[in-house]
Write a protein that holds these residues in place. Structure first.
Motif, short mmCIF file in Angstrom:
data_model
loop_
_atom_site.label_atom_id
_atom_site.label_comp_id
_atom_site.label_asym_id
_atom_site.label_seq_id
_atom_site.Cartn_x
_atom_site.Cartn_y
_atom_site.Cartn_z
N LYS A 1 0.71 -1.00 -0.13
CA LYS A 1 -0.03 -0.10 -0.05
C LYS A 1 0.94 1.15 0.05
O LYS A 1 1.94 1.31 0.52
CB LYS A 1 -1.05 -0.08 1.23
CG LYS A 1 -1.99 -1.05 1.40
CD LYS A 1 -2.59 -0.62 2.79
CE LYS A 1 -3.78 -1.96 3.00
NZ LYS A 1 -4.38 -1.55 4.42
N LEU A 2 0.53 2.24 -0.52
CA LEU A 2 1.12 3.53 -0.52
C LEU A 2 0.20 4.65 0.16
O LEU A 2 -0.86 5.03 -0.49
CB LEU A 2 1.53 3.76 -2.07
CG LEU A 2 2.63 4.76 -2.27
CD1 LEU A 2 3.86 4.19 -1.45
CD2 LEU A 2 3.17 4.67 -3.72
N ILE A 3 0.77 5.15 1.37
CA ILE A 3 0.10 6.02 2.08
C ILE A 3 0.72 7.51 1.69
O ILE A 3 1.81 7.47 2.16
CB ILE A 3 0.06 5.73 3.57
CG1 ILE A 3 -1.03 4.55 3.47
CG2 ILE A 3 -0.53 6.79 4.52
CD1 ILE A 3 -1.07 3.88 4.92
N VAL A 4 0.33 8.46 1.48
CA VAL A 4 0.73 9.60 1.06
C VAL A 4 0.30 10.71 2.09
O VAL A 4 -1.01 10.89 2.09
CB VAL A 4 0.42 10.18 -0.44
CG1 VAL A 4 1.48 11.40 -0.66
CG2 VAL A 4 0.75 9.04 -1.16
N ILE A 5 1.07 11.44 2.65
CA ILE A 5 0.91 12.62 3.65
C ILE A 5 1.37 13.54 3.46
O ILE A 5 2.62 14.28 3.06
CB ILE A 5 1.30 12.19 5.04
CG1 ILE A 5 1.00 10.75 5.58
CG2 ILE A 5 0.86 13.25 5.99
CD1 ILE A 5 1.28 10.31 6.93
N ASN B 1 -1.21 22.09 -1.51
CA ASN B 1 -0.40 22.08 -2.64
C ASN B 1 0.16 20.67 -3.14
O ASN B 1 0.37 20.32 -4.13
CB ASN B 1 0.91 22.76 -2.20
CG ASN B 1 0.97 24.28 -2.58
OD1 ASN B 1 0.12 24.56 -3.36
ND2 ASN B 1 1.76 24.94 -1.77
N ARG B 2 -0.23 19.69 -2.04
CA ARG B 2 -0.19 18.17 -2.31
C ARG B 2 1.03 17.72 -2.95
O ARG B 2 1.16 16.97 -3.91
CB ARG B 2 -1.15 17.86 -3.08
CG ARG B 2 -2.62 17.96 -2.52
CD ARG B 2 -3.89 17.65 -3.45
NE ARG B 2 -3.70 16.18 -3.82
CZ ARG B 2 -3.37 15.97 -5.12
NH1 ARG B 2 -2.96 16.75 -5.91
NH2 ARG B 2 -3.24 14.66 -5.46
N SER C 1 -2.96 4.38 -2.64
CA SER C 1 -4.07 3.83 -1.92
C SER C 1 -4.78 4.87 -1.22
O SER C 1 -5.86 4.63 -1.03
CB SER C 1 -3.76 2.61 -1.45
OG SER C 1 -2.36 2.34 -1.06
N TYR C 2 -3.87 5.85 -0.45
CA TYR C 2 -4.69 6.68 0.40
C TYR C 2 -3.73 7.98 0.53
O TYR C 2 -2.56 7.87 0.50
CB TYR C 2 -4.52 5.74 1.79
CG TYR C 2 -5.13 6.52 3.01
CD1 TYR C 2 -6.80 6.38 3.20
CD2 TYR C 2 -4.44 7.43 3.76
CE1 TYR C 2 -7.12 7.20 4.05
CE2 TYR C 2 -5.05 8.45 4.60
CZ TYR C 2 -6.14 8.18 4.90
OH TYR C 2 -7.08 8.61 6.10
N GLU C 3 -4.50 9.18 0.68
CA GLU C 3 -3.96 10.24 0.59
C GLU C 3 -4.56 11.08 1.85
O GLU C 3 -5.94 11.15 1.78
CB GLU C 3 -4.23 10.98 -0.65
CG GLU C 3 -3.73 12.64 -0.67
CD GLU C 3 -4.24 13.07 -1.79
OE1 GLU C 3 -5.43 13.49 -1.93
OE2 GLU C 3 -3.44 13.63 -2.80
N VAL C 4 -3.80 11.86 2.44
CA VAL C 4 -4.44 12.68 3.64
C VAL C 4 -3.51 14.07 3.26
O VAL C 4 -2.51 14.21 3.02
CB VAL C 4 -4.25 12.18 5.05
CG1 VAL C 4 -2.54 12.19 5.39
CG2 VAL C 4 -5.00 13.34 5.97
N VAL C 5 -4.43 15.30 3.69
CA VAL C 5 -3.94 16.76 3.50
C VAL C 5 -4.19 17.12 4.97
O VAL C 5 -5.14 17.29 5.33
CB VAL C 5 -4.41 17.37 2.60
CG1 VAL C 5 -4.05 18.94 2.82
CG2 VAL C 5 -4.43 17.09 1.13
N ILE C 6 -2.93 17.42 5.44
CA ILE C 6 -3.18 17.88 7.09
C ILE C 6 -3.86 18.67 7.28
O ILE C 6 -4.76 19.09 8.35
CB ILE C 6 -1.60 17.85 7.59
CG1 ILE C 6 -1.14 16.45 7.56
CG2 ILE C 6 -2.00 18.39 9.11
CD1 ILE C 6 -1.44 15.47 8.42
#
Ligand code: SF4
Length: 135
Positions: A75-79, A84-85, A99-104
């Motif tokens: 899985k690839l989790i992007v924080i 601006n991502r 698989s998953y992205e979050v923008v703090i």
């Protein structure tokens, strides 16, 4: 000193174990939101034997080994710190699906010019990612 004698917590090697790992890529931006994201990635790494931060800068630099790790990850989790991502854009430029992205900044944390952060924000967001992406 061998790894067995190290006083530090030794993590699985990304290059060897990518297929078995949730690889976490955090932008590590130099503002509140980037630092919260970094600390969330550290916490998820230390709390989950099958999750592991890896070097987003090396992926951005197109290090072959690191691009390969990102492509092979279970899985690839992007924080990302803010809208601006940057971390997500690194992957999108290389056509690497995640698989998953979050923008703090969308998780109730203001982007302000500081490297300090509230540990409660880290705990709350790490728990959310653990439930949504790691279970
Ligand atoms: S996503 Fe935002 S906080 Fe992260 S590196 Fe980019 S500009 Fe900085």
């Amino acid at each position: 000193m061998s790894q067995n004698e190290s006083p530090f917590k030794i993590l699985p090697l990304c290059a060897k174990e990518a297929e078995n790992l949730a690889i976490i890529l955090a932008c590590d931006g130099a503002a509140s939101v980037g630092q919260v994201g970094h600390e969330v990635a550290v916490r998820l790494t230390n709390a989950n034997a099958s999750a592991r931060m890896c070097c987003i800068t090396a992926v951005a630099a197109e290090s072959k080994a690191h691009v390969d790790i990102a492509r092979r990850a279970k899985k690839l989790i992007v924080i990302n710190g803010c809208a601006n991502r940057c971390a997500s854009k690194v992957l999108e430029r290389l056509n690497i699906p995640y698989s998953y992205e979050v923008v703090i900044a969308k998780e109730g944390v203001d982007k302000i010019p500081t490297l300090d952060f509230d540990p409660d924000d880290v705990q709350r967001i790490a728990e959310k990612i653990a439930v949504e992406a790691l279970e």
